[in-house]
Design a protein around this motif. Sequence first.
Motif, PDB file in Angstrom:
ATOM      1  N   GLU A  62      34.796  32.594  36.700  1.00 38.11           N
ATOM      2  CA  GLU A  62      35.267  31.424  37.448  1.00 38.11           C
ATOM      3  C   GLU A  62      35.297  30.196  36.542  1.00 38.11           C
ATOM      4  OE1 GLU A  62      36.844  31.548  40.037  1.00 38.11           O
ATOM      5  OE2 GLU A  62      36.052  33.088  41.372  1.00 38.11           O
ATOM      6  N   TYR A  65      38.310  30.773  34.257  1.00 37.98           N
ATOM      7  CA  TYR A  65      39.534  30.547  35.040  1.00 37.98           C
ATOM      8  C   TYR A  65      39.771  29.043  35.224  1.00 37.98           C
ATOM      9  CZ  TYR A  65      42.548  30.179  39.136  1.00 37.98           C
ATOM     10  OH  TYR A  65      43.559  29.827  39.993  1.00 37.98           O
ATOM     11  N   ARG A  82      45.067  35.138  38.679  1.00 33.38           N
ATOM     12  CA  ARG A  82      43.741  35.713  38.956  1.00 33.38           C
ATOM     13  C   ARG A  82      43.824  37.231  39.064  1.00 33.38           C
ATOM     14  NH1 ARG A  82      39.715  32.262  40.742  1.00 33.38           N
ATOM     15  NH2 ARG A  82      38.760  34.098  41.699  1.00 33.38           N
ATOM     16  N   ASP A  86      40.432  38.884  40.830  1.00 37.48           N
ATOM     17  CA  ASP A  86      40.205  39.074  42.261  1.00 37.48           C
ATOM     18  C   ASP A  86      39.965  40.521  42.654  1.00 37.48           C
ATOM     19  OD1 ASP A  86      40.261  36.418  42.789  1.00 37.48           O
ATOM     20  OD2 ASP A  86      42.399  36.369  43.215  1.00 37.48           O
TER      21      ASP A  86
END
Length: 212
Positions: A62, A65, A82, A86
Amino acid sequence: MKREKEQRNGNIGIMGGTFDPIHLGHLLAAEEAREQYYLERVIFVPSGNPPHKEEECLSHWEHRYMMTVIATITNRYFSVSRIELDSAPYHVNYTLDTVSKIKNIFGEDCRLFFITGADAILDLTTWKGYEDLLKMCEFIAVTRPGYSLTRLKKIFDSEHSELLSRIMILTIPGLAISSTEIRERVKQGKTIKYLTTSGVEQYILKNNLYGE
Ligand code: ATP
Ligand code: MG
């Protein structure tokens, strides 16, 4: 308006990486590839955190990202996917599967270009299903200081010349920047200004990434 129409040609760049953190070397590689190959967009694909020993030190996806989003936000042609985060972030995401998913999203008419630096392309034959991958997408291998591409021809011997024809070498202004060096500098309390974007620099400091 005319320029925008010309850009919608189905040429799509994919820039994979761990981006721990993203830096100007990544951004320049993607932008040079976009311009030279008339890519209508470049999709940055941060990898998950596979449970490999050598990957233990990777920052959480995260964070990686978020930094990738922050760094790319000022370029209208850049976006961040993603796709490897995910579904199964704790598993190894093979590029072959990722590219196949992207191909399904954009349809058969799109032309996919996977962008790598010189170090990554020299490892290509170790990637799962690299021959199928080369059929599915072309590669743009950008130059990177410290890595020579002269071995590339040898790696793909004459029997595999059709595969080699799917790899284009792009010479870009050399930026001797690596995420490893940025992490090391943060650890030592050194400046990382002008190696990455100021937003990413702030994010690293705010979240205490790469400290002891
Ligand atoms: P690390 O030091 O952690 O390996 P890195 O700087 O190599 O990080 P990666 O996320 O591993 O960054 O690389 C993603 C992609 O970007 C790879 O294809 C890599 O070759 C390319 N790349 C990274 N830095 C540069 C650079 N300075 N110039 C050109 N290509 C680069
Ligand atoms: Mg690397």
